[in-house]
Design an enzyme around this catalytic site. Structure first.
Site, PDB file in Angstrom:
ATOM      1  N   PRO A 120       0.802  -1.207   0.000  1.00 56.85           N
ATOM      2  CA  PRO A 120       0.000   0.000   0.000  1.00 56.85           C
ATOM      3  C   PRO A 120       0.838   1.261   0.000  1.00 56.85           C
ATOM      4  O   PRO A 120       1.386   1.653   1.026  1.00 56.85           O
ATOM      5  CB  PRO A 120      -0.824  -0.110   1.287  1.00 56.85           C
ATOM      6  CG  PRO A 120      -0.196  -1.223   2.086  1.00 56.85           C
ATOM      7  CD  PRO A 120       1.021  -1.672   1.376  1.00 56.85           C
ATOM      8  N   GLU A 121       0.926   1.894  -1.139  1.00 58.14           N
ATOM      9  CA  GLU A 121       1.509   3.219  -1.235  1.00 58.14           C
ATOM     10  C   GLU A 121       0.352   4.176  -1.515  1.00 58.14           C
ATOM     11  O   GLU A 121      -0.804   3.774  -1.429  1.00 58.14           O
ATOM     12  CB  GLU A 121       2.566   3.242  -2.349  1.00 58.14           C
ATOM     13  CG  GLU A 121       3.630   2.156  -2.164  1.00 58.14           C
ATOM     14  CD  GLU A 121       4.684   2.147  -3.258  1.00 58.14           C
ATOM     15  OE1 GLU A 121       4.939   3.208  -3.845  1.00 58.14           O
ATOM     16  OE2 GLU A 121       5.242   1.081  -3.535  1.00 58.14           O
TER      17      GLU A 121
END
Length: 267
Positions: free
Chosen positions: A2-3
DNA sequence: GACGATGTTGGCAC
DNA sequence: GGTGCCAACATCGT
């Protein structure tokens, strides 16, 4: 996983449903994800009304009628919305269960690098974040580049810009034609401009495609993202560069696997 | 079965 | 202020 684009996708997939909901009860099972007293956290959340759900960097900021609940997904965290909890929807990796006045919110995190924390005001970790890459002006971006650090290390530094991680740092540098070991302070105005536009373009495109699903990333409705099909360098070591055909290289920079084209990306 | 790598971050030594 | 190394943890590929 998750960026910024993945977190943005998760926030968009939960915000409308969560706003206005009340947390009836909650349960936590990981001393890593929820440090401190889990019982006290559950007590604090009971009866709280969710005002809004927003993103800041890679953090999910859930504003309550009293205080703020901050969620960071770490490497493998997932937030999932469920209508009703039935057998099989929780596993040994479900470390947060929120029962709402309408439906449920589950937090899954096999590696337990994520965090769920309540704070009375603005969470301190969020206060230390740099600007949002999609909001910063070019002039401010340019000014912040005047630092003695390699550009890839700088892009990963959340106090420099908030939200880029390993995938989008590599993809942005490729799009800008900049070698990951280039000293940030040595970038010309023209190359800084290319990088600024590359970051905006890559992140915007990735958000449009719902982020990158490398192994098992899904949004809160369980849907995958499709930006992984657009990766030009990340995970493509040994494969031909889309631009020049040379094999993509993988090296170690700032302790992270770093992918780049030796021909298209110059120092 | 062992080993190394994986989307993140923080602390430490230098 | 900067970098390198290690740590947290589970899983998967070689």
């Amino acid at each position: 996983m998750p960026e910024l684009p993945e977190v943005e996708t998760v926030v968009r997939s939960v915000a409308a449903h969560l706003a206005g909901r009340t947390i009836v009860s909650s349960r936590f099972t990981s001393r890593f994800v929820t440090p401190g007293s889990r019982a006290r956290l559950a007590q604090r959340l009971a009866g709280r009304r969710i005002e809004s759900v927003k993103r800041r960097g890679k953090f999910i900021i859930i504003a309550l009628d009293q205080g703020t609940l901050t969620v960071h997904l770490g490497m493998t965290g997932k937030l999932l919305l469920e209508k009703l909890l039935v057998d099989g929807e929780t596993t040994e990796h479900t470390h947060g269960v929120f029962t709402l006045d309408d439906g449920m919110l589950l937090y899954h995190d096999p590696r337990q690098f994520g965090r769920i924390e309540w704070s009375p005001g603005a969470p301190p970790r969020v206060a230390r974040l740099g600007p949002e890459p999609l909001e910063i002006s070019f002039d401010e971006f340019r000014a912040r580049l005047r630092r003695k650090a390699g550009i890839k290390a700088l892009l990963l530094n959340q106090a420099f810009l908030a939200g880029l991680g390993n995938i989008y740092a590599d993809e942005s540098l490729f799009a800008a034609g900049i070698h990951p070991l280039t000293h940030a302070s040595k970038l010309t105005d023209a190359r800084a401009q290319k990088l600024y536009q590359a970051i905006r373009g890559v992140l915007t495109h990735a958000i449009q495609l719902g982020g990158s699903s490398i192994s098992d990333y899904v949004n809160a409705q369980g849907e995958r993202g499709w930006f992984q099909a657009e990766h030009r360098v990340y995970g493509r070591q040994g494969q031909p560069c889309a631009n020049c055909g040379r094999p993509i290289r993988k090296i170690l920079v700032a302790q992270r696997g770093t992918h780049y084209c030796p021909r298209c990306q110059k120092k």
